[in-house]
Scaffold this active site. Structure first.
Site, PDB file in Angstrom:
ATOM      1  CB  SER A 209      -0.878  -0.063   1.164  1.00  0.00           C
ATOM      2  OG  SER A 209      -0.302   0.090   2.575  1.00  0.00           O
ATOM      3  CE  LYS A 265      -3.050   1.888   4.850  1.00  0.00           C
ATOM      4  NZ  LYS A 265      -2.760   1.124   3.595  1.00  0.00           N
TER       5      LYS A 265
END
Length: 417
Positions: A209, A265
């Site tokens: 990701s 993230k």
């Protein structure tokens, strides 16, 4: 009126008695031996890297431009330390004298330390015969001198003498109590917990990701104190230590929707921000975040956790400027024509996205659980990712033996931007 019983003599450290009896020559020889033992320990190269890693991390964190020369310097130091470790390993296993002396010197150090601890406990109780401490100190000095001289046979003989004295006079106190063991183990565990909870914690990148900023198999160190001391389980940060999270920070957080997992993230929105994506372009409070096309045919490698197989994927790579933080961002050629948002970030929360925009379970997709927008509360943020310290990923060293996974030396000491 009964006579007062004589008070026990004050406790005297064995090390102090030995120090008082050493000659200047013996003292110099002992110091040289201590340095020699430290520098020839297999821990020495690891300690050097560890000590250098602390200022390196601070340097690249607060002076990002320094990474251009600091990272190659750290890699060079790491290479030297690997050679140092291998040389020590070969020497220690081929030198007959070293193989004989090192375990004896270790045994001598442990036996003297044991006597030190026992004497410290029992001297003040009046349970020792007069002169026992002096006898043990004298024999311990003989052991030390034999160790310094590098005479294995003499050292072995003097050790037997010290062990016999210890058994004769301190034998009743030699058995280590369960509480001593628990106390020692507890102290080590407490130190480890404090470091991991409040200072730094390792985190392994499990998915793609954050490609290409962070690759699958990267191991990063997370700065646990920059945003404030987080109280685990309660998920609160009572006060900020350095600063609150900023746009562009790469953070590790406990998923507020599924607290059994941790995610990594990039912060895109702060409290009060409105975040919107139009055809892949990020807008913060209506202001476009510039990006520049780098490649229409950029290849990344993803890893299927179930099949354990690596696969190549073609994407579009951009260089994005998120409020002054420049970083890479990927998009699927088929996923750029759409509008996402607007999302308004509530107080005390952040909005996060992965750099691999079309392959990231981030705030836009309910953090992989709810499939509706989800924000990350400050209290769930564990810290800021700082640097890659190890990488076991695609096409590294020895990858042919492990299905494509190998040691990625090129990723070592990579700053997380």
């Amino acid at each position: 009126m009964s006579a007062a019983s004589p008070s026990a003599p004050p406790a005297m450290k064995l090390s102090s008695v030995m120090a008082a009896r050493r000659t200047p020559g013996q003292l110099r020889a002992r110091r040289l031996l201590m340095w020699r033992e430290m520098l020839t320990s297999l821990w020495a190269p690891l300690c050097v890297i560890g000590l250098a890693f602390i200022p390196y991390t601070l340097l690249i964190e607060y002076v990002p431009a320094a990474a251009s020369w600091a990272q190659p310097a750290m890699k060079g130091l790491g290479l030297v330390m690997v050679a140092y470790f291998l040389a020590l390993l070969v020497w220690r296993n081929t030198s007959a004298k070293e193989k004989a002396l090192r375990p004896l010197r270790q045994e001598a150090q442990e036996l003297i330390s044991e006597n030190e601890g026992i004497l410290r406990k029992v001297q003040g109780m009046g349970k020792l015969q007069a002169g026992v401490s002096e006898q043990i100190a004298e024999q311990a000095l003989r052991v030390e001198n034999a160790s310094v001289a590098g005479d294995a046979d003499a050292l072995r003989a003097e050790l037997k003498g010290l062990d016999a004295l210890t058994a004769q006079h301190l034998g009743a106190f030699r058995k280590r109590s369960v509480m001593d063991f628990i106390g020692g183990f507890g102290k080590a565990l407490l130190v480890a917990l404090v470091i991991r909870t409040f200072i730094v914690e390792p985190y392994r990148i499990p998915s793609g990701s954050m490609l290409p900023t962070l690759e699958i198999g990267d191991q990063v160190f997370v700065n646990k104190f920059i945003y404030g001391v987080r109280i685990p389980l309660m998920n609160v940060v009572p006060f900020v230590i350095v600063r609150p999270p900023e746009r562009g920070d790469v953070i590790v957080f406990n998923n507020p929707v599924d607290e059994s997992s941790d995610y990594i993230k990039r912060v895109a929105g702060l409290p009060g921000d409105t975040v919107e994506l139009v055809d892949g372009v990020v807008y913060i409070n209506g202001q476009v975040q510039p990006r520049e096309l780098v490649s229409n045919d950029f290849v990344v490698h993803d890893f299927d956790q179930e099949t354990k197989i690596w696969s190549a994927k073609r994407t579009i790579r951009y260089e994005e400027d998120l409020s002054g933080v420049e970083h890479a961002a990927l998009q699927s050629p088929a996923g750029t024509k759409r509008r996402e948002g607007p999302y308004t970030v509530p107080p005390g929360h952040v909005f996060v996205m992965g750099d691999n925009r079309d392959n990231s379970a981030d705030s836009r997709l309910g953090l992989g659980i709810t499939h509706k927008v989800e924000y990350v509360p400050y209290g769930h943020i564990k810290g800021k990712a700082m640097v890659v310290w190890l990488s076991l990923g695609w096409h590294g060293l020895l990858h042919g033996l492990f299905g494509g996974t190998g040691l990625r030396v090129d990723r070592f000491f990579e700053p997380v931007r």
